[in-house]
Design an enzyme around this catalytic site. Structure first.
Site, short mmCIF file in Angstrom:
data_model
loop_
_atom_site.label_atom_id
_atom_site.label_comp_id
_atom_site.label_asym_id
_atom_site.label_seq_id
_atom_site.Cartn_x
_atom_site.Cartn_y
_atom_site.Cartn_z
N GLY A 43 0.93 -1.16 0.03
CA GLY A 43 0.10 0.05 -0.03
C GLY A 43 0.80 1.30 0.08
N GLU A 97 3.44 4.50 5.99
CA GLU A 97 2.22 3.67 5.76
C GLU A 97 1.33 4.29 4.69
OE1 GLU A 97 1.06 1.06 5.60
OE2 GLU A 97 0.18 0.31 7.79
N ASP A 101 -5.49 2.39 10.48
CA ASP A 101 -6.63 2.03 10.50
C ASP A 101 -6.99 1.56 12.09
OD1 ASP A 101 -9.37 1.62 9.76
OD2 ASP A 101 -9.10 -0.35 9.02
N VAL A 151 -11.44 3.08 1.62
CA VAL A 151 -10.92 4.02 0.41
C VAL A 151 -10.05 3.12 -0.27
CG1 VAL A 151 -11.25 6.17 1.65
CG2 VAL A 151 -9.09 5.06 1.78
N ARG A 163 -5.05 -0.28 -6.80
CA ARG A 163 -3.76 0.21 -6.43
C ARG A 163 -3.34 1.43 -7.29
NH1 ARG A 163 -2.00 -2.60 -1.93
NH2 ARG A 163 -2.29 -4.76 -1.79
#
Ligand code: IMP
Length: 177
Positions: A43, A97, A101, A151, A163
């Site tokens: 990510g 990052e 979350d 999201v 992505r």
């Protein structure tokens, strides 16, 4: 791909400007520390690339793949899929990052890096979803604070898709319900 997006939350220019701003802060704080900039795969890749372009100080980059996610729901379990190549002993580490979350992933990674002898561990995150927090984790460098919605884009996925979207968007609920 684009048709699955309910709403664009953050555009590419907004994200790039914010990444440059964060990198400028890091540049000041880490000028003489020769840090390791540690991207969490997959990510953080686009955000890492943005950061690296502005962060022109003496540093090393590395990647770690830590998985805690199964689709859109956090399982709470964290496993190391790919470890770092570099030793963190005696080093200053900046974890990059995509999003914080529940904070569980970062909590485990920080624990691990400290146990391996890192001198300092700080976090830079593009997105922060504080409403979803379970572990007591606060990133020192935060791009955008966003609401609890799921999201995608700019590195973030849903089942390995989206992505490559050049913006952050809210995924239509119909896609994952
Ligand atoms: P945490 O351990 O719950 O903080 O989860 C962190 C990881 O979950 C992130 O690095 C993402 O890979 C994933 N994640 C959390 N929220 C979202 C989201 O809204 N979209 C896509 N991935 C997410």
């Amino acid at each position: 791909m684009h048709q699955d997006i309910e709403k664009i939350l953050l555009s590419q220019p907004e994200i790039e400007a914010k990444s440059a701003e964060l990198a400028e802060q890091l540049k000041v704080d880490y000028a003489d520390k020769r840090p390791i900039l540690l991207g969490l795969l997959k990510g953080s890749t686009m955000f890492m690339a943005d950061l690296m372009k502005t962060l022109d100080i003496d540093l090393q980059i590395d990647f770690m793949d830590v998985s805690s996610y199964d689709g859109a729901a956090s399982t709470g379990d964290v496993k190391i899929v790919k470890d770092l190549d570099l030793s963190v002993r005696g080093r200053h580490v900046i974890i990059a990052e995509d999003i914080v979350d529940t904070g569980r992933t970062l909590e485990r990674v920080i624990e691990l890096l400290r146990s391996r002898g890192a001198v300092s561990v700080e976090m830079v995150t593009l997105l922060d979803k504080p409403e979803a927090r379970i572990a007591p984790i606060a990133a020192k460098y935060v791009g955008f604070t966003i609401p609890k919605s799921f999201v995608v884009g700019y590195g973030l996925d849903y089942n390995e898709k989206y992505r490559n979207l050049p913006y952050i968007g809210i995924l239509k609920q119909s896609v994952y319900l």
